[in-house]
Design a protein around this motif. Sequence first.
Motif, PDB file in Angstrom:
ATOM      1  N   LYS A  21      44.652  63.063  24.916  1.00 11.67           N
ATOM      2  CA  LYS A  21      44.562  62.139  26.054  1.00 11.67           C
ATOM      3  C   LYS A  21      45.942  61.885  26.646  1.00 11.67           C
ATOM      4  O   LYS A  21      46.076  61.697  27.858  1.00 11.67           O
ATOM      5  N   HIS A  22      46.956  61.864  25.798  1.00 10.46           N
ATOM      6  CA  HIS A  22      48.327  61.641  26.268  1.00 10.46           C
ATOM      7  C   HIS A  22      48.763  62.775  27.191  1.00 10.46           C
ATOM      8  O   HIS A  22      49.299  62.544  28.281  1.00 10.46           O
ATOM      9  N   THR A  23      48.536  64.024  26.756  1.00 10.72           N
ATOM     10  CA  THR A  23      48.902  65.183  27.570  1.00 10.72           C
ATOM     11  C   THR A  23      48.066  65.243  28.839  1.00 10.72           C
ATOM     12  O   THR A  23      48.574  65.536  29.924  1.00 10.72           O
ATOM     13  N   SER A  24      46.779  64.950  28.702  1.00 16.55           N
ATOM     14  CA  SER A  24      45.890  64.954  29.859  1.00 16.55           C
ATOM     15  C   SER A  24      46.351  63.941  30.903  1.00 16.55           C
ATOM     16  O   SER A  24      46.373  64.224  32.106  1.00 16.55           O
ATOM     17  N   SER A  25      46.741  62.765  30.441  1.00 19.51           N
ATOM     18  CA  SER A  25      47.233  61.730  31.352  1.00 19.51           C
ATOM     19  C   SER A  25      48.514  62.174  32.052  1.00 19.51           C
ATOM     20  O   SER A  25      48.696  61.937  33.252  1.00 19.51           O
ATOM     21  N   ALA A  26      49.398  62.848  31.287  1.00 13.24           N
ATOM     22  CA  ALA A  26      50.658  63.331  31.859  1.00 13.24           C
ATOM     23  C   ALA A  26      50.392  64.387  32.932  1.00 13.24           C
ATOM     24  O   ALA A  26      51.021  64.375  34.006  1.00 13.24           O
ATOM     25  N   TYR A  27      49.456  65.303  32.655  1.00 12.25           N
ATOM     26  CA  TYR A  27      49.094  66.323  33.647  1.00 12.25           C
ATOM     27  C   TYR A  27      48.518  65.676  34.905  1.00 12.25           C
ATOM     28  O   TYR A  27      48.791  66.105  36.035  1.00 12.25           O
ATOM     29  N   GLY A  28      47.692  64.659  34.707  1.00 12.92           N
ATOM     30  CA  GLY A  28      47.122  63.957  35.847  1.00 12.92           C
ATOM     31  C   GLY A  28      48.205  63.329  36.719  1.00 12.92           C
ATOM     32  O   GLY A  28      48.157  63.411  37.953  1.00 12.92           O
ATOM     33  N   THR A  29      49.202  62.725  36.060  1.00 12.50           N
ATOM     34  CA  THR A  29      50.332  62.131  36.794  1.00 12.50           C
ATOM     35  C   THR A  29      51.086  63.197  37.571  1.00 12.50           C
ATOM     36  O   THR A  29      51.460  63.000  38.740  1.00 12.50           O
ATOM     37  N   ASP A  30      51.311  64.362  36.946  1.00 13.12           N
ATOM     38  CA  ASP A  30      52.045  65.451  37.603  1.00 13.12           C
ATOM     39  C   ASP A  30      51.298  65.960  38.837  1.00 13.12           C
ATOM     40  O   ASP A  30      51.910  66.224  39.890  1.00 13.12           O
ATOM     41  N   LEU A  31      49.993  66.113  38.716  1.00 19.42           N
ATOM     42  CA  LEU A  31      49.205  66.609  39.850  1.00 19.42           C
ATOM     43  C   LEU A  31      49.168  65.594  40.994  1.00 19.42           C
ATOM     44  O   LEU A  31      49.237  65.965  42.172  1.00 19.42           O
ATOM     45  N   LYS A  32      49.096  64.323  40.653  1.00 17.28           N
ATOM     46  CA  LYS A  32      49.096  63.281  41.689  1.00 17.28           C
ATOM     47  C   LYS A  32      50.455  63.213  42.402  1.00 17.28           C
ATOM     48  O   LYS A  32      50.521  62.950  43.606  1.00 17.28           O
ATOM     49  N   LYS A  33      51.540  63.455  41.643  1.00 15.98           N
ATOM     50  CA  LYS A  33      52.872  63.478  42.258  1.00 15.98           C
ATOM     51  C   LYS A  33      52.997  64.652  43.228  1.00 15.98           C
ATOM     52  O   LYS A  33      53.582  64.525  44.304  1.00 15.98           O
ATOM     53  N   PHE A  34      52.433  65.801  42.833  1.00 14.08           N
ATOM     54  CA  PHE A  34      52.446  66.969  43.714  1.00 14.08           C
ATOM     55  C   PHE A  34      51.642  66.688  44.980  1.00 14.08           C
ATOM     56  O   PHE A  34      52.076  66.998  46.099  1.00 14.08           O
ATOM     57  N   LEU A  35      50.488  66.067  44.817  1.00 16.58           N
ATOM     58  CA  LEU A  35      49.650  65.718  45.962  1.00 16.58           C
ATOM     59  C   LEU A  35      50.375  64.726  46.877  1.00 16.58           C
ATOM     60  O   LEU A  35      50.349  64.862  48.100  1.00 16.58           O
ATOM     61  N   SER A  36      51.033  63.754  46.269  1.00 14.67           N
ATOM     62  CA  SER A  36      51.784  62.762  47.044  1.00 14.67           C
ATOM     63  C   SER A  36      52.899  63.425  47.852  1.00 14.67           C
ATOM     64  O   SER A  36      53.138  63.075  49.013  1.00 14.67           O
TER      65      SER A  36
END
Length: 297
Positions: A21-36
């Motif tokens: 879940k920790h890694t999954s959350s980190a990936y989610g943050t990275d993808l949202k930053k790219f989208l932003s």
Amino acid sequence: MNAEIIATFLERLWLKQGVSKHTSSAYGTDLKKFLSYLLSVESGEVNLLAVYPEQIEDYLLWRRQQGLSPRSTARAVSALKKFYTYAVTERLCASNPTERLHQPKQTQAIPHSLAEVEVEALLNAPDESDPVQLRDRAMLELLYATGLRVSELTLLTHEQISLQQELVRVVGKGNKERLVPLGETALEWLLRYENEARPLLSEAQSDYVFITRRGGPLSRQAFWYRIKYYAKVADIRSHLSPHTLRHAFATHLLNHGADLRVLQMLLGHSDLSTTQIYTHVARERLQQLHAQHHPRA
């Protein structure tokens, strides 16, 4: 639409690949930053499934210009690669814009550790007459004896521990299982906690070994606060991180003669290259042995 695609991808990572879940959350943050980032530079709507390689390269250049660390950028690249591999596999997009993308070079930081005398002081810091602190002492002893990740320790269940064989069965990253010896000292403190402290903490039934007064497991963050508290009690001024005792476990094993292959198995690293970050310890030990025993040293 983009948010739904990211959410579905993260759920698939957890279900199919066993990503924590920790890694999954980190990936989610990275993808949202790219989208932003895309939303800030593109005019009109942005579709994550219609991105060109040049846009990703521009994003990585922007990260470098912002002074973001190579380590965090490497994780961002990993998140993008996994996302677009998933998208192509599921036929959500025709081509993979990360296909020719390379991981940024990064220097491996030498992990911070503690000297053996500092570990001893940290382990002795809890007041064993207090049930909570006796629990913490058992957790610290187990952490140092086994090199578990903090999340592996806090979520440890009784069925994972074999008192007869003095082993703990750990399910680590990627659902990979490993067996780690407990050691006599850690086992003694574990039994003391189970017999003396655990019944006083909570009467609630729980499969978790280390519990709070409510009967549930400690969070990773809560235990980290406990470690920092005991470091203050023991007057330890060295740099501490949630992995400090894991690094101390690895460093001290090497100092006392363990080889990297054994260490790799105990730490649960899938690749020896991850364990090789500790080779500086082995190198220092060889230099000490050479200076001590060679007639021309």
